[in-house]
Structure formats: structure tokens, C-alpha cells
Design a protein around this motif. Structure first.
Motif, PDB file in Angstrom:
ATOM      1  N   VAL A 123       0.851  -1.201   0.000  1.00 30.45           N
ATOM      2  CA  VAL A 123       0.000   0.000   0.000  1.00 30.45           C
ATOM      3  C   VAL A 123       0.884   1.247   0.000  1.00 30.45           C
ATOM      4  CG1 VAL A 123      -1.702   1.305   1.342  1.00 30.45           C
ATOM      5  CG2 VAL A 123      -1.915  -1.194   1.137  1.00 30.45           C
ATOM      6  N   SER A 124       1.895   1.233   0.881  1.00 29.27           N
ATOM      7  CA  SER A 124       2.720   2.453   0.948  1.00 29.27           C
ATOM      8  C   SER A 124       3.588   2.625  -0.294  1.00 29.27           C
ATOM      9  CB  SER A 124       3.545   2.496   2.236  1.00 29.27           C
ATOM     10  OG  SER A 124       4.427   1.415   2.237  1.00 29.27           O
ATOM     11  N   GLU A 125       3.869   1.546  -0.985  1.00 28.81           N
ATOM     12  CA  GLU A 125       4.673   1.657  -2.218  1.00 28.81           C
ATOM     13  C   GLU A 125       3.827   2.118  -3.416  1.00 28.81           C
ATOM     14  OE1 GLU A 125       8.228  -1.686  -1.604  1.00 28.81           O
ATOM     15  OE2 GLU A 125       6.276  -2.340  -2.245  1.00 28.81           O
ATOM     16  N   GLY A 126       2.501   2.156  -3.217  1.00 26.59           N
ATOM     17  CA  GLY A 126       1.649   2.731  -4.259  1.00 26.59           C
ATOM     18  C   GLY A 126       0.950   1.723  -5.161  1.00 26.59           C
ATOM     19  N   ALA A 127       0.984   0.429  -4.806  1.00 29.63           N
ATOM     20  CA  ALA A 127       0.223  -0.548  -5.602  1.00 29.63           C
ATOM     21  C   ALA A 127      -1.267  -0.381  -5.294  1.00 29.63           C
ATOM     22  CB  ALA A 127       0.686  -1.955  -5.259  1.00 29.63           C
ATOM     23  N   ALA A 128      -2.104  -0.778  -6.246  1.00 31.11           N
ATOM     24  CA  ALA A 128      -3.556  -0.650  -6.039  1.00 31.11           C
ATOM     25  C   ALA A 128      -4.067  -1.902  -5.311  1.00 31.11           C
ATOM     26  CB  ALA A 128      -4.248  -0.505  -7.387  1.00 31.11           C
ATOM     27  N   LEU A 129      -4.571  -1.701  -4.090  1.00 28.71           N
ATOM     28  CA  LEU A 129      -5.045  -2.836  -3.292  1.00 28.71           C
ATOM     29  C   LEU A 129      -6.476  -3.184  -3.715  1.00 28.71           C
ATOM     30  CD1 LEU A 129      -4.379  -4.817  -0.997  1.00 28.71           C
ATOM     31  CD2 LEU A 129      -5.181  -3.097   0.622  1.00 28.71           C
ATOM     32  N   VAL A 130      -6.602  -4.254  -4.483  1.00 29.89           N
ATOM     33  CA  VAL A 130      -7.918  -4.667  -4.997  1.00 29.89           C
ATOM     34  C   VAL A 130      -8.686  -5.418  -3.925  1.00 29.89           C
ATOM     35  CG1 VAL A 130      -9.050  -6.124  -6.735  1.00 29.89           C
ATOM     36  CG2 VAL A 130      -6.996  -4.817  -7.354  1.00 29.89           C
ATOM     37  N   LEU A 131      -7.966  -6.231  -3.159  1.00 32.79           N
ATOM     38  CA  LEU A 131      -8.612  -7.023  -2.097  1.00 32.79           C
ATOM     39  C   LEU A 131      -7.624  -7.131  -0.947  1.00 32.79           C
ATOM     40  CD1 LEU A 131     -11.169  -8.721  -1.499  1.00 32.79           C
ATOM     41  CD2 LEU A 131      -9.901 -10.715  -2.319  1.00 32.79           C
ATOM     42  N   ASP A 132      -8.121  -6.843   0.272  1.00 36.68           N
ATOM     43  CA  ASP A 132      -7.251  -6.757   1.454  1.00 36.68           C
ATOM     44  C   ASP A 132      -7.521  -7.943   2.382  1.00 36.68           C
ATOM     45  OD1 ASP A 132      -5.761  -6.045   3.629  1.00 36.68           O
ATOM     46  OD2 ASP A 132      -6.677  -4.053   3.900  1.00 36.68           O
ATOM     47  N   THR A 155      -5.423 -11.828  -0.871  1.00 34.56           N
ATOM     48  CA  THR A 155      -5.097 -10.411  -1.112  1.00 34.56           C
ATOM     49  C   THR A 155      -4.676 -10.240  -2.568  1.00 34.56           C
ATOM     50  OG1 THR A 155      -4.377 -10.150   1.171  1.00 34.56           O
ATOM     51  CG2 THR A 155      -3.511  -8.543  -0.403  1.00 34.56           C
ATOM     52  N   ILE A 156      -5.165  -9.192  -3.205  1.00 32.13           N
ATOM     53  CA  ILE A 156      -4.784  -8.925  -4.605  1.00 32.13           C
ATOM     54  C   ILE A 156      -4.310  -7.479  -4.727  1.00 32.13           C
ATOM     55  CG2 ILE A 156      -5.560  -8.881  -7.019  1.00 32.13           C
ATOM     56  CD1 ILE A 156      -7.828 -10.801  -6.196  1.00 32.13           C
ATOM     57  N   PHE A 157      -3.119  -7.320  -5.295  1.00 32.58           N
ATOM     58  CA  PHE A 157      -2.625  -5.995  -5.672  1.00 32.58           C
ATOM     59  C   PHE A 157      -2.619  -5.898  -7.191  1.00 32.58           C
ATOM     60  CE2 PHE A 157      -0.328  -5.974  -1.519  1.00 32.58           C
ATOM     61  CZ  PHE A 157      -0.694  -4.702  -1.073  1.00 32.58           C
ATOM     62  N   ASP A 158      -3.045  -4.772  -7.706  1.00 34.71           N
ATOM     63  CA  ASP A 158      -2.942  -4.511  -9.150  1.00 34.71           C
ATOM     64  C   ASP A 158      -1.931  -3.366  -9.356  1.00 34.71           C
ATOM     65  OD1 ASP A 158      -3.362  -4.553 -11.855  1.00 34.71           O
ATOM     66  OD2 ASP A 158      -5.438  -3.849 -11.790  1.00 34.71           O
ATOM     67  N   ARG A 159      -1.524  -3.204 -10.611  1.00 36.04           N
ATOM     68  CA  ARG A 159      -0.594  -2.138 -11.003  1.00 36.04           C
ATOM     69  C   ARG A 159       0.675  -2.160 -10.152  1.00 36.04           C
ATOM     70  NH1 ARG A 159      -2.792   0.484 -15.012  1.00 36.04           N
ATOM     71  NH2 ARG A 159      -5.048   0.299 -15.247  1.00 36.04           N
ATOM     72  N   SER A 217       8.775  -3.856  -3.365  1.00 37.28           N
ATOM     73  CA  SER A 217       9.260  -5.033  -2.628  1.00 37.28           C
ATOM     74  C   SER A 217       8.257  -6.180  -2.741  1.00 37.28           C
ATOM     75  CB  SER A 217       9.518  -4.681  -1.162  1.00 37.28           C
ATOM     76  OG  SER A 217       8.298  -4.348  -0.545  1.00 37.28           O
ATOM     77  N   ILE A 218       6.963  -5.878  -2.888  1.00 35.21           N
ATOM     78  CA  ILE A 218       5.975  -6.963  -3.004  1.00 35.21           C
ATOM     79  C   ILE A 218       6.155  -7.723  -4.324  1.00 35.21           C
ATOM     80  CG2 ILE A 218       4.180  -6.077  -1.450  1.00 35.21           C
ATOM     81  CD1 ILE A 218       2.723  -5.025  -3.997  1.00 35.21           C
ATOM     82  N   TYR A 219       6.841  -7.092  -5.288  1.00 36.20           N
ATOM     83  CA  TYR A 219       7.158  -7.792  -6.543  1.00 36.20           C
ATOM     84  C   TYR A 219       8.491  -8.526  -6.436  1.00 36.20           C
ATOM     85  CZ  TYR A 219       8.423  -8.750 -11.367  1.00 36.20           C
ATOM     86  OH  TYR A 219       8.808  -9.392 -12.516  1.00 36.20           O
ATOM     87  N   ARG A 220       9.458  -7.885  -5.801  1.00 38.38           N
ATOM     88  CA  ARG A 220      10.811  -8.474  -5.772  1.00 38.38           C
ATOM     89  C   ARG A 220      10.901  -9.664  -4.814  1.00 38.38           C
ATOM     90  NH1 ARG A 220      12.374  -3.171  -4.826  1.00 38.38           N
ATOM     91  NH2 ARG A 220      13.010  -3.824  -2.742  1.00 38.38           N
TER      92      ARG A 220
END
Ligand code: NAD
Length: 505
Positions: free
Chosen positions: A346-355, A373-377, A383-386
Motif C-alpha cells: 500500500v505504501s509503495e503505491g500498488a492498487a489494493l484490490v482485495l485486502d 489479497t490482490i494488488f494490481d498495477r 518489494s511486493i514484486y521483488r
């Protein structure tokens, strides 16, 4: 659900259960309640040496046992696992948290390796060349190494040990297993079943333990080979120390598995596939899909919209609730770590679709539950990608083209598994050929090879040269020897001082 009584486990050395003497213990949780249910002794270096001594003393007789007789133990072991399938599944689920059906499935995958090991006589067959020179024949054989060690992770407490010891032992080695201290009971139970199957004492030993036990295994000269499955930070260290001590090491490590969805894919099929692959076993699988790469914004929008209500409706619950589709994660610390990653996303700016934070299951308020949990974009810098989150968290990354999607797959430090969903044969073929990944699926989200193939990743998902189980497993646990023989035939060659051209010895 059953609440396991507080229980202290013991080591399994030389065919006997032995209480821990180190005075140190690890906590084994009931993850649905978030409470400690058992304690496992953490072996001292001296206890590790006892287990290695038992394995070293058992080695000569076991190595000399005909492969067909060793296979007989595997046939018996197979029957005993089938007999005790429900008991073993309960043991896995009660300590790991995964649903019973999922636990049964994972034991079945381990059982398939046992079935592969039943064919060990065929697998060890060498090559033979008649008359490589006059009266000279040449043949090769594969021989066992000696004492081998296995260090296994929490997420598959039955299957991953069964990737290792059945093949090692069928090849004629003896074995010391150090299962995860978070859910060790299955390791001990499998050793007792091997004894019931006819395995002599000392051939398989199981230790409760942590870093101290692992370091003792890695530095003991009697251990010839180490199989490790676990996280990359630990696996890389184990590879380096094991190699520095002259051992053969295979270390299968962490992952961030991408699933590329092309614009021509069947999106319903892709959505079904992601749900099972990302959220099954609460995402605690090294082959879980944790990244969807949507090629084109239309695909990204459609997938996010399709996944949101279905993942929100997933039934989260304790392992023995037959309606549960997703259990808890392994410990309160794992839950806190996963929720920390969601905060960071959330703080890194990803779009939180489902929490999935704050997931509460009635009656299990302190349980280690995390909702889907689903993040988009998501972008590659986040870090959630790496990082490998190892929980029920899915990242959707948008790519503009096939080439960009493939680049993402290849640029990631991990290379365990990946998949492409498409109807385009060219794209699928190109992807399979160019992905820098050990296991690739085409319209198959979790491309886990069956037991008669080998399992393993590339890049920082595997240190060492051998994949695990299947033919590579037999190679890892054996050494090739080539014998050249001449039988007296009246030919007297006299002393020979130089190499001769082909066919002359
Ligand atoms: P982990 O690395 O924490 O632990 C694995 C094993 O190493 C355990 O037996 C543990 O006791 C031991 N260990 C822990 N710290 C140690 C240290 N400092 N020194 C020596 N040994 C140590 O892994 P985990 O959390 O149990 O399992 C999850 C990880 O395993 C994930 O990264 C997952 O991707 C990976 N995994 C990989 C595969 C694969 O085939 N590539 C399969 C399953 C799991």
C-alpha cells in the motif's frame, strides 16, 4: 477441531525414539488456534554426531544389500503410507494448517517418488561394452555415496522429505533427515513407517533441530551429500558451506512464479487457474503463482474484476472444516510478516484490490489466518514484486507486449516456475524456449514435474547442478564407476608404457 495435547517430540536415531538432551526446544504451533501445541527438541552437535555415526555404521551392510531387496522395502513403505494416509494427512494439517484434502494430495505426490524408487534396480543399471580391446570388456555402475543428509522446509512436511530419502536409500545410501522444526512430526512418522517396512536400524535417522544441527551436518566429514529445500538466503549459505567441506550439495530455494496471460487466452480458464495456484495452501508453495503478468490493460482489468469477488468469497478456516478452501499460515510470525508486506505494498503505491489483513474466523480469533489479497498495477521496483512473500498475496503487473512480459520473467532473480496462458502456439513455443526458468507451464499454472521427471529451478532458485527426484535424483545420490576387465586368454602383451590408439590396451 481436535486440539492436540501439549506434547514433547523426540529424535529418531538408530531405530529408536530418543529424548533430546540439548535442553533447547522449538515451538510447534496449532496454526488455526495460533497456540503452541508441541515442542520439538533442537539437536546439539553431539546428537547430530550420534545420528551420523548410526548412519555411517549402517552404510556398508545397506549398500551391499541387493537393489531388489532395497526396492522391497520401498514397496512395503508404499503400502504403509496408503494404509496410514489419513493419519499422516492429519499430522501434516494439524501442524502446517493446510486443508486435509491438500495434505492428502501432497502426500500422494511424495508417494509417487516412493513408487519411482521401487524401480531402483532398473534405474541403477549401467552400461556394458564387450571387447573394447582384445579380451577386454568395459562396464559402468552407479554406486551409493555413503551418509546423505536432507534439510527440509515447513511447507511440505511429508512430500519434500519424500523427494529425498526414498531415492537416496533405494540407491544404497543411509540418511539423516532434519525436517523443519515448525512441523517436524511427519518426518518422525515416516521414519517409523520405513522401519515397519523392513528398513534396518540406522539407515534413516531423523533429528529435530535448527541452525546448530544443520551446521553440524554440513561440517562433518562423514556426510557425503546434502539436499536442502528452503529459502534462498539459507540455501545459498548451506551450498557454500557444504561445498567448502567437500560435499555434493543441491539447494532448492525461493521463488516468485509469474503467470503470463496473453490477450488471446481463455480468461475464465486463466482466472480459475490463478485462484488455485495463488491461494491454494495459503500461498505457502514454492510453485505458487504470486505474479500475474497481464499483457494489455484489457486483460489486466478483466482479470482483476473476475478475481476480486471469487477470492473474497474463498472460505478460510481450520484444516478439518470440510468447507475450508484455505487454511491459516504456519505461525503468528508468518502472519505478521505477510501482513507487513501488504502494508508495504500500500505504501509503495500498488492498487489494493482485495485486502486480506485482519481476517477473522469465528471461534479461531487468534488463528494465523490471512485472507486472499490482490494488488494490481504492481511495478518491478516494489518489494511486493521483488520478494517472495510466501502467503496468499497475488500481484498483478501490466505489460504492454509479449516481449515485455518475457523480459519481466527473465529479469527476476528467481527462476523456479512460470506459465503462459494463450491459444497461440507460436507464443507458447517461444516462451517455453526463452524463459530463464526451470519449470514452464503452457496453460498449466503449477507445472510440477511428476516423480519420474526431475524438479528444480534456475537462477537463485537452485544452487548446485542437480534437480531433485526422478533421474537427476538417482544421479545426485550415486557416483559412476567404470570397470575395465581382461581375463587370461594366453595373450601376453608385455609391459606397456605408452597410450595406444583406440581398441588397444
Ligand atoms: P527456511 O529456509 O527458513 O528453512 C528451511 C530449513 O532450513 C529448515 O529445516 C530450517 O530449520 C533450516 N534453517 C533455518 N534457518 C537456518 C540457518 N540459519 N542455518 C541453517 N539452517 C537453517 O525455509 P522455510 O520457511 O521452512 O520454507 C519456505 C521456503 O522454502 C520458501 O522460500 C520456499 O520457496 C522454499 N521452498 C522451495 C522449494 C523448491 O523446490 N524450490 C520447495 C519448497 C519450499
Amino acid at each position: 477441531m481436535d486440539i492436540e495435547v501439549q506434547q514433547t517430540l523426540s529424535h529418531y536415531i538408530n531405530g529408536k525414539r530418543i529424548s533430546g538432551k540439548s535442553g533447547r526446544f522449538g515451538d510447534v504451533y496449532n496454526p488455526a488456534l495460533g497456540e503452541v501445541a508441541k515442542r520439538v527438541p533442537l539437536a546439539s552437535a553431539e546428537e547430530v554426531r550420534d545420528a551420523i555415526t548410526a548412519a555411517a555404521e549402517a552404510f556398508p551392510a545397506w549398500a551391499a544389500t541387493p537393489a531388489t531387496k532395497r526396492a522391497q522395502v520401498m514397496f512395503n513403505f508404499r503400502a504403509l503410507i496408503k494404509r496410514d494416509m489419513d493419519k499422516l494427512a492429519r499430522l501434516v494439517s494439524s501442524e502446517h494448517g493446510k486443508t486435509l484434502e491438500d495434505a492428502r494430495g501432497s502426500i500422494t505426490r511424495g508417494l509417487e517418488v516412493v513408487e519411482f524408487a521401487c524401480g531402483i534396480a532398473q534405474l541403477l543399471k549401467g552400461e556394458y561394452s564387450d571387447s573394447v580391446a582384445a579380451s577386454v570388456d568395459s562396464w559402468s555402475m552407479r554406486q551409493p555415496l555413503g551418509v546423505c543428509a536432507g534439510i527440509t522446509p515447513f511447507n511440505f512436511p511429508a512430500m519434500v522429505p519424500m523427494w529425498m530419502f526414498p531415492i537416496a536409500i533405494a540407491c544404497g545410501n543411509t540418511f539423516v533427515l532434519k525436517p523443519s522444526e515448525k512441523d517436524p512430526s511427519c518426518g518422525f512418522a515416516l521414519a517409523e513407517l520405513m522401519a515397519e517396512a523392513g528398513l534396518p536400524a540406522g539407515v534413516l535417522n531423523v533429528l529435530g533441530g535448527d541452525k546448530e544441527a544443520v551446521d553440524a551436518l554440513l561440517t562433518d566429514a562423514r556426510v557425503q551429500a546434502v539436499s536442502f529445500v528452503g529459502s534462498t538466503a539459507i540455501g545459498e549459505r548451506i551450498y557454500r558451506i557444504g561445498c567448502a567441506h567437500g560435499k555434493r550439495v543441491q539447494a532448492l530455494c525461493g521463488a516468485k512464479n509469474h503467470m503470463v496471460v496473453m490477450p488471446d487466452a481463455d480468461l475464465r480458464q486463466a482466472a480459475d487457474a490463478v485462484i488455485g495456484a495463488a491461494f491454494g495452501s495459503a500461498g505457502e508453495r514454492c510453485m505458487a503463482v504470486s505474479v500475474v503478468v497481464a499483457v494489455g490493460d484489457e486483460v489486466g482489468d478483466a482479470l482483476a474484476a473476475a478475481l476480486k469477488p471469487r477470492v473474497a468469497a474463498l472460505k478460510v478456516g481450520p484444516f478439518d472444516d470440510p468447507a475450508a478452501e484455505m487454511g491459516p499460515v504456519i505461525t503468528p510470525a508468518a502472519k505478521a510478516r505477510i501482513e507487513g508486506y501488504i502494508d508495504r505494498g500500500v505504501s509503495e503505491g500498488a492498487a489494493l484490490v482485495l485486502d486480506g489483513r485482519g481476517c477473522a474466523v469465528p471461534g479461531y480469533e487468534n488463528g494465523c489466518f490471512v485472507g486472499g489479497t490482490i494488488f494490481d498495477r504492481v511495478t518491478p521496483a516494489m518489494s511486493i514484486y521483488r520478494d517472495e512473500i510466501f502467503g496468499p498475496v497475488l500481484c498483478i503487473v501490466r505489460a504492454g507486449s509479449f516481449a515485455e512480459a518475457l523480459q519481466l520473467v527473465n529479469d527476476h532473480e528467481y527462476g523456479n516456475g512460470c506459465a503462459i496462458f494463450t491459444r497461440d502456439g507460436d507464443a507458447a513455443r517461444e516462451f517455453a524456449s526463452r524463459a530463464q526458468i526451470g519449470m514452464v507451464g503452457v496453460n498449466v499454472p503449477i507445472p510440477v514435474p511428476l516423480a519420474f521427471h526431475s524438479f528444480g529451478g534456475w537462477k537463485r532458485s537452485l544452487f548446485g547442478d542437480h534437480h531433485i527426484h526422478g533421474p537427476e535424483g538417482v544421479r545426485f545420490y550415486t557416483r559412476m564407476k567404470t570397470v575395465t576387465t581382461r581375463w587370461p586368454s594366453g595373450i601376453r602383451a608385455g609391459a606397456v608404457f605408452n597410450f595406444k590408439s583406440g581398441g588397444e590396451h
